[in-house]
Design a protein around this motif. Structure first.
Motif, PDB file in Angstrom:
ATOM      1  N   ARG A 264       0.816  -1.208   0.000  1.00  0.00           N
ATOM      2  CA  ARG A 264       0.000   0.000   0.000  1.00  0.00           C
ATOM      3  C   ARG A 264       0.856   1.267   0.000  1.00  0.00           C
ATOM      4  N   GLY A 265       2.176   1.089   0.074  1.00  0.00           N
ATOM      5  CA  GLY A 265       3.080   2.225   0.065  1.00  0.00           C
ATOM      6  C   GLY A 265       4.516   1.755   0.051  1.00  0.00           C
ATOM      7  N   ARG A 266       5.437   2.735   0.091  1.00  0.00           N
ATOM      8  CA  ARG A 266       6.868   2.412   0.068  1.00  0.00           C
ATOM      9  C   ARG A 266       7.601   3.265   1.100  1.00  0.00           C
ATOM     10  N   VAL A 292       8.732   8.665   2.374  1.00  0.00           N
ATOM     11  CA  VAL A 292       7.557   7.799   2.455  1.00  0.00           C
ATOM     12  C   VAL A 292       6.650   8.059   1.255  1.00  0.00           C
ATOM     13  N   ASP A 293       6.184   6.976   0.607  1.00  0.00           N
ATOM     14  CA  ASP A 293       5.221   7.076  -0.498  1.00  0.00           C
ATOM     15  C   ASP A 293       3.967   6.297  -0.131  1.00  0.00           C
ATOM     16  N   GLY A 294       2.816   6.767  -0.593  1.00  0.00           N
ATOM     17  CA  GLY A 294       1.586   6.001  -0.454  1.00  0.00           C
ATOM     18  C   GLY A 294       0.675   6.516   0.645  1.00  0.00           C
ATOM     19  N   ALA A 295      -0.529   5.960   0.662  1.00  0.00           N
ATOM     20  CA  ALA A 295      -1.538   6.291   1.665  1.00  0.00           C
ATOM     21  C   ALA A 295      -1.923   5.001   2.372  1.00  0.00           C
ATOM     22  N   PRO A 301       0.535  -3.689   4.532  1.00  0.00           N
ATOM     23  CA  PRO A 301       1.834  -4.082   3.979  1.00  0.00           C
ATOM     24  C   PRO A 301       2.458  -2.935   3.191  1.00  0.00           C
ATOM     25  N   VAL A 302       3.749  -2.734   3.359  1.00  0.00           N
ATOM     26  CA  VAL A 302       4.491  -1.727   2.604  1.00  0.00           C
ATOM     27  C   VAL A 302       5.798  -2.350   2.124  1.00  0.00           C
ATOM     28  N   ASP A 303       6.307  -1.845   1.009  1.00  0.00           N
ATOM     29  CA  ASP A 303       7.610  -2.276   0.520  1.00  0.00           C
ATOM     30  C   ASP A 303       8.702  -1.387   1.080  1.00  0.00           C
ATOM     31  N   ALA A 321       0.585   6.494   7.312  1.00  0.00           N
ATOM     32  CA  ALA A 321       1.460   7.257   6.424  1.00  0.00           C
ATOM     33  C   ALA A 321       1.582   8.718   6.848  1.00  0.00           C
ATOM     34  N   VAL A 322       0.493   9.302   7.345  1.00  0.00           N
ATOM     35  CA  VAL A 322       0.517  10.719   7.711  1.00  0.00           C
ATOM     36  C   VAL A 322       1.370  10.977   8.950  1.00  0.00           C
ATOM     37  N   GLU A 323       1.623   9.930   9.759  1.00  0.00           N
ATOM     38  CA  GLU A 323       2.426  10.110  10.963  1.00  0.00           C
ATOM     39  C   GLU A 323       3.921  10.106  10.684  1.00  0.00           C
TER      40      GLU A 323
END
Length: 356
Positions: A264-266, A292-295, A301-303, A321-323
């Motif tokens: 869902r993000g990186r 950080v990428d993504g929301a 799960p993130v890469d 992600a916003v934190e």
């Protein structure tokens, strides 16, 4: 299972069912305790003709409409074909969420297990009518590998319109059949090629080889061959290509994290963090993240990617992600002092992390 003009190929479908219905010496797979789960494509293709569509649609909404019509037709044909062998079928439609979220995973397993206990044949397909791009398996070969792991199968048989994996186009002189694949070295220099001949499916030899990698990585042997050789493959004859299983089976949850989730993000790591995660198998801390990428939200799960943007690991993140932007580059001790003890924790714990 489909024709070049769209729609189901009834002759091939009947031949496949006959192979599954007579795949043991006694003529009944259930008679000697052998259980069969069939992962079948064809729902979208089956819905094309009734909707007046002459080729597979590209947009998701039309694909879902075709699948809605075709799923009933597909399971109806299978039900009629298996009835000739005195077998009942059960339809199981899955999305990626059904094998990645723990509660859904347990439900999927219980349903498949109960169908097998009742001597029914589960027929599994992706639930194309509701699956979005974010929760799609991508192809039925990957789905088959994940279902094989879900039911702890003794063997995965992948059927194609080609009788085996070849070193090149089997129609060209100089191409040789590959009888066995023991490791990645056996695949070096092989021209795997593209999609199948029908032109209406989503898979091809590339997806089948990747599915074989997934299943063998979980300790499940794989036979790749043509539908015409299904009976021989199920009888253990040396047909097609045999992929040897890995001798070390990974933890089930890490297997699902690596192969059944979509990031869902990186999180971009500096070289020190890459070394800590990859070489020393450490948890990922805020200090080693540069961007950080993504929301995403906590638990997604993130890469984890290196300085070139290549994924090196996948993990379940402990923050939204916003934190994260305000935490990057700071030690956990600093964060605990400034923001409270709740922030003295890893971004991704090593127990929730798998290397890619």
């Amino acid at each position: 299972m489909t024709t070049t003009g769209g729609g189901l190929d009834d002759e091939r479908l009947d031949a496949l069912v006959d192979a599954l219905g007579t795949s043991t010496p006694g003529g009944d797979p259930a008679a000697d305790g052998r259980e069969v789960v069939l992962v079948s494509s064809g729902a979208i293709a089956a819905g094309l003709a009734p909707l007046g569509l002459n080729r597979r649609p590209r947009d998701l909404a039309t694909q879902q409409a075709a699948a809605s019509v075709g799923q009933g037709l597909l399971i109806g044909r299978y039900a009629a074909a298996f009835a000739r062998h005195g077998r009942t079928v059960g339809q199981v439609l899955l999305t990626l969420d059904d094998v990645t979220r723990r509660a859904h995973y347990r439900n999927a397993y219980r349903t498949l297990r109960k169908l097998l206990d009742l001597r029914a044949v589960p027929i599994v397909n992706e639930n194309d009518t509701v699956a979005t791009e974010e929760i799609r398996f991508g192809d039925n070969d990957r789905l088959a590998a994940l279902v094989a792991a879900l039911v702890d199968a003794d063997l995965l048989v992948l059927l194609s319109d080609v009788d085996a994996l070849w070193t090149g186009d089997p129609a060209r002189p100089g191409s040789d059949r590959i009888a066995e694949v023991r490791d990645e070295a056996d695949l070096a220099g092989i021209d795997i090629g593209g999609s199948g001949r029908s032109g209406v499916g989503t898979g091809g030899m590339v997806t089948k080889v990747e599915a074989a990698r997934i299943a063998t990585g979980f300790g499940i042997p794989v036979v790749l061959t043509s539908a015409a050789q299904a009976v021989a493959a199920l009888a253990g004859e040396p047909v097609g290509t045999f992929f040897h299983p890995s001798l070390r089976r990974p933890a089930a949850r890490l297997f699902w994290l690596a192969h059944a989730t979509s990031p869902r993000g990186r999180l971009h790591l500096d070289p020190g963090a890459v070394a800590a995660v990859v070489d020393r198998r450490k948890s990922l801390l805020p200090a080693g993240i540069t961007a950080v990428d993504g929301a995403f939200t906590a638990g997604d799960p993130v890469d984890l990617v290196d300085t070139s943007g290549a994924p090196v690991a996948r993990g379940l993140v402990n923050y939204d992600a916003v934190e994260l932007p305000g935490l990057l580059g700071r030690s956990t001790a600093d964060l605990a002092a400034a923001l409270g003890p709740a922030y003295e924790r890893e971004v991704v714990h090593r127990d929730d992390l798998v290397l890619l």
